[in-house]
Design an enzyme around this catalytic site. Sequence first.
Site, PDB file in Angstrom:
ATOM      1  N   ARG A 126      -3.224   0.056  -2.724  1.00  0.00           N
ATOM      2  CA  ARG A 126      -2.127  -0.876  -2.993  1.00  0.00           C
ATOM      3  C   ARG A 126      -0.967  -0.066  -3.551  1.00  0.00           C
ATOM      4  O   ARG A 126      -1.101   1.113  -3.822  1.00  0.00           O
ATOM      5  CB  ARG A 126      -2.546  -2.051  -3.898  1.00  0.00           C
ATOM      6  CG  ARG A 126      -3.552  -1.826  -4.981  1.00  0.00           C
ATOM      7  CD  ARG A 126      -3.163  -0.922  -6.098  1.00  0.00           C
ATOM      8  NE  ARG A 126      -1.872  -1.264  -6.668  1.00  0.00           N
ATOM      9  CZ  ARG A 126      -1.109  -0.438  -7.330  1.00  0.00           C
ATOM     10  NH1 ARG A 126      -1.513   0.819  -7.552  1.00  0.00           N
ATOM     11  NH2 ARG A 126       0.056  -0.795  -7.825  1.00  0.00           N
ATOM     12  N   GLY A 127       0.186  -0.768  -3.711  1.00  0.00           N
ATOM     13  CA  GLY A 127       1.400  -0.048  -4.102  1.00  0.00           C
ATOM     14  C   GLY A 127       2.198   0.245  -2.825  1.00  0.00           C
ATOM     15  O   GLY A 127       1.633   0.721  -1.825  1.00  0.00           O
ATOM     16  N   ARG A 167      -0.125  -6.948   4.717  1.00  0.00           N
ATOM     17  CA  ARG A 167       0.560  -7.495   3.535  1.00  0.00           C
ATOM     18  C   ARG A 167       2.046  -7.665   3.886  1.00  0.00           C
ATOM     19  O   ARG A 167       2.611  -6.790   4.553  1.00  0.00           O
ATOM     20  CB  ARG A 167       0.391  -6.580   2.295  1.00  0.00           C
ATOM     21  CG  ARG A 167      -1.056  -6.541   1.777  1.00  0.00           C
ATOM     22  CD  ARG A 167      -1.167  -5.826   0.449  1.00  0.00           C
ATOM     23  NE  ARG A 167      -0.728  -6.675  -0.655  1.00  0.00           N
ATOM     24  CZ  ARG A 167      -0.609  -6.261  -1.915  1.00  0.00           C
ATOM     25  NH1 ARG A 167      -0.890  -5.004  -2.224  1.00  0.00           N
ATOM     26  NH2 ARG A 167      -0.210  -7.083  -2.868  1.00  0.00           N
ATOM     27  N   GLN A 211      -3.249  -4.428 -12.786  1.00  0.00           N
ATOM     28  CA  GLN A 211      -2.878  -3.052 -12.393  1.00  0.00           C
ATOM     29  C   GLN A 211      -2.533  -2.208 -13.619  1.00  0.00           C
ATOM     30  O   GLN A 211      -2.784  -1.003 -13.642  1.00  0.00           O
ATOM     31  CB  GLN A 211      -1.657  -3.090 -11.449  1.00  0.00           C
ATOM     32  CG  GLN A 211      -1.950  -3.525 -10.034  1.00  0.00           C
ATOM     33  CD  GLN A 211      -1.778  -5.027  -9.849  1.00  0.00           C
ATOM     34  OE1 GLN A 211      -1.867  -5.793 -10.805  1.00  0.00           O
ATOM     35  NE2 GLN A 211      -1.550  -5.453  -8.622  1.00  0.00           N
ATOM     36  N   ASP A 229       8.979  -3.059  -4.375  1.00  0.00           N
ATOM     37  CA  ASP A 229       8.348  -3.259  -3.066  1.00  0.00           C
ATOM     38  C   ASP A 229       9.374  -3.447  -1.960  1.00  0.00           C
ATOM     39  O   ASP A 229       9.095  -3.190  -0.792  1.00  0.00           O
ATOM     40  CB  ASP A 229       7.402  -4.458  -3.109  1.00  0.00           C
ATOM     41  CG  ASP A 229       6.166  -4.104  -3.914  1.00  0.00           C
ATOM     42  OD1 ASP A 229       6.217  -4.182  -5.149  1.00  0.00           O
ATOM     43  OD2 ASP A 229       5.169  -3.689  -3.285  1.00  0.00           O
ATOM     44  N   ASN A 276       9.391  -6.954  -6.768  1.00  0.00           N
ATOM     45  CA  ASN A 276       8.361  -6.111  -7.396  1.00  0.00           C
ATOM     46  C   ASN A 276       7.289  -7.051  -7.945  1.00  0.00           C
ATOM     47  O   ASN A 276       7.364  -8.282  -7.796  1.00  0.00           O
ATOM     48  CB  ASN A 276       8.974  -5.235  -8.493  1.00  0.00           C
ATOM     49  CG  ASN A 276       7.996  -4.178  -8.993  1.00  0.00           C
ATOM     50  OD1 ASN A 276       7.374  -3.483  -8.196  1.00  0.00           O
ATOM     51  ND2 ASN A 276       7.822  -4.064 -10.291  1.00  0.00           N
ATOM     52  N   LYS A 277       6.302  -6.484  -8.566  1.00  0.00           N
ATOM     53  CA  LYS A 277       5.142  -7.240  -9.059  1.00  0.00           C
ATOM     54  C   LYS A 277       5.562  -8.459  -9.872  1.00  0.00           C
ATOM     55  O   LYS A 277       6.490  -8.377 -10.680  1.00  0.00           O
ATOM     56  CB  LYS A 277       4.267  -6.286  -9.888  1.00  0.00           C
ATOM     57  CG  LYS A 277       3.039  -6.886 -10.512  1.00  0.00           C
ATOM     58  CD  LYS A 277       2.141  -7.602  -9.528  1.00  0.00           C
ATOM     59  CE  LYS A 277       1.763  -6.754  -8.329  1.00  0.00           C
ATOM     60  NZ  LYS A 277       1.145  -7.555  -7.236  1.00  0.00           N
TER      61      LYS A 277
END
EC number: 5.3.1.23
Length: 342
Positions: free
Chosen positions: A50-51, A91, A194, A235, A245-246
Amino acid sequence: MSSQLSVQALQWTGSSLNVLDQRALPAHIRYDEYRDAAGVADAIVSMRVRGAPAIGIAAAYGVVLSAKYHYPDPTWQDKVARDIDLLAASRPTAVNLFWALAQMRDVLAAAPADPLAALAAKAEAIHADDIAANYAMGERGADLIGGACSVLTHCNAGALATGGYGTALGVIRSLHRRGQINKVYADETRPWLQGARLTVWELAQDGIPATLIADSAAAWLMKSGKIDWIVVGADRITANGDVANKIGTYSLAVLAKRHGVKLMVAAPSSTLDLSLATGDAIEIEERNPNELLADCYLGGDSLVGAWNPVFDVTPAELITAIVTERGVVVDPGLHGVRSLAP
Ligand code: MRU
């Protein structure tokens, strides 16, 4: 350069891709070996890897594995095209995935004499370039901060999320090398943790002390004057400087504005999506509600559900600076990021 790297999410052997299973960290350090694109797509869907940059790199190697599997079957190109579609469906939010797959499609379209060698060379270049970009970003980000500081980071934007060194954690590594880090705080980053499982572990591998906080402690941390900067990854960054982003990054940005804390977004240029004018057009992934719900609510007839968006969009005007390997934009809310285009 890679000999300096302590943690590696992805290891390419020439005939297979070894993926560090990030679901098992920090309790277990276990690499799974993949030899086909379907396996790599599953590793991305299931978040073994991930990332944003890391999933782009993994997908590029997935295309190499697909070509190795199907070449020289007369329909190998169609089969590889189907595998590229499968990887693209893994994704939706991180643009690095689509950027890397577009690079691999371009190699195929150029019809090289030795397609297997050409595809492998491109995937290895995407991987190496990402690491180099992270080192450059780390230095640029540390230059911008320019002195001793305490920082908060969110999610994991480290070696685990990239080819190596990391984006936000690259900046933190560079600051640490300069002796300019007073303290690093890491948010837990619910629900997938995370921060709690990956970031503090990764920093500890490099001997960088980190202090974990509950996500809900961030406002009080800022109010207490304990941090100068928030440093995060991204992202997808749209032309006007909005940043996906997250989930939780947006609330940190609002809090930062309130408390006079600066917000840095560090990301490679492969995270720029200049085809989108603003962040409103970004597809935000929603994952299975079961990642949030307690076991007792998992039955089909439960009255309790959950909403689980895993990214949010931070408006450009809340961001102090966007740092890429190509350059830095201060006040992206005023300038956008088109100046970072090649
Ligand atoms: O759901 P994840 O763990 O893939 O989300 C990762 C993030 O949001 C990171 O901050 C982002 O990809 C930048 S990583 C250098």
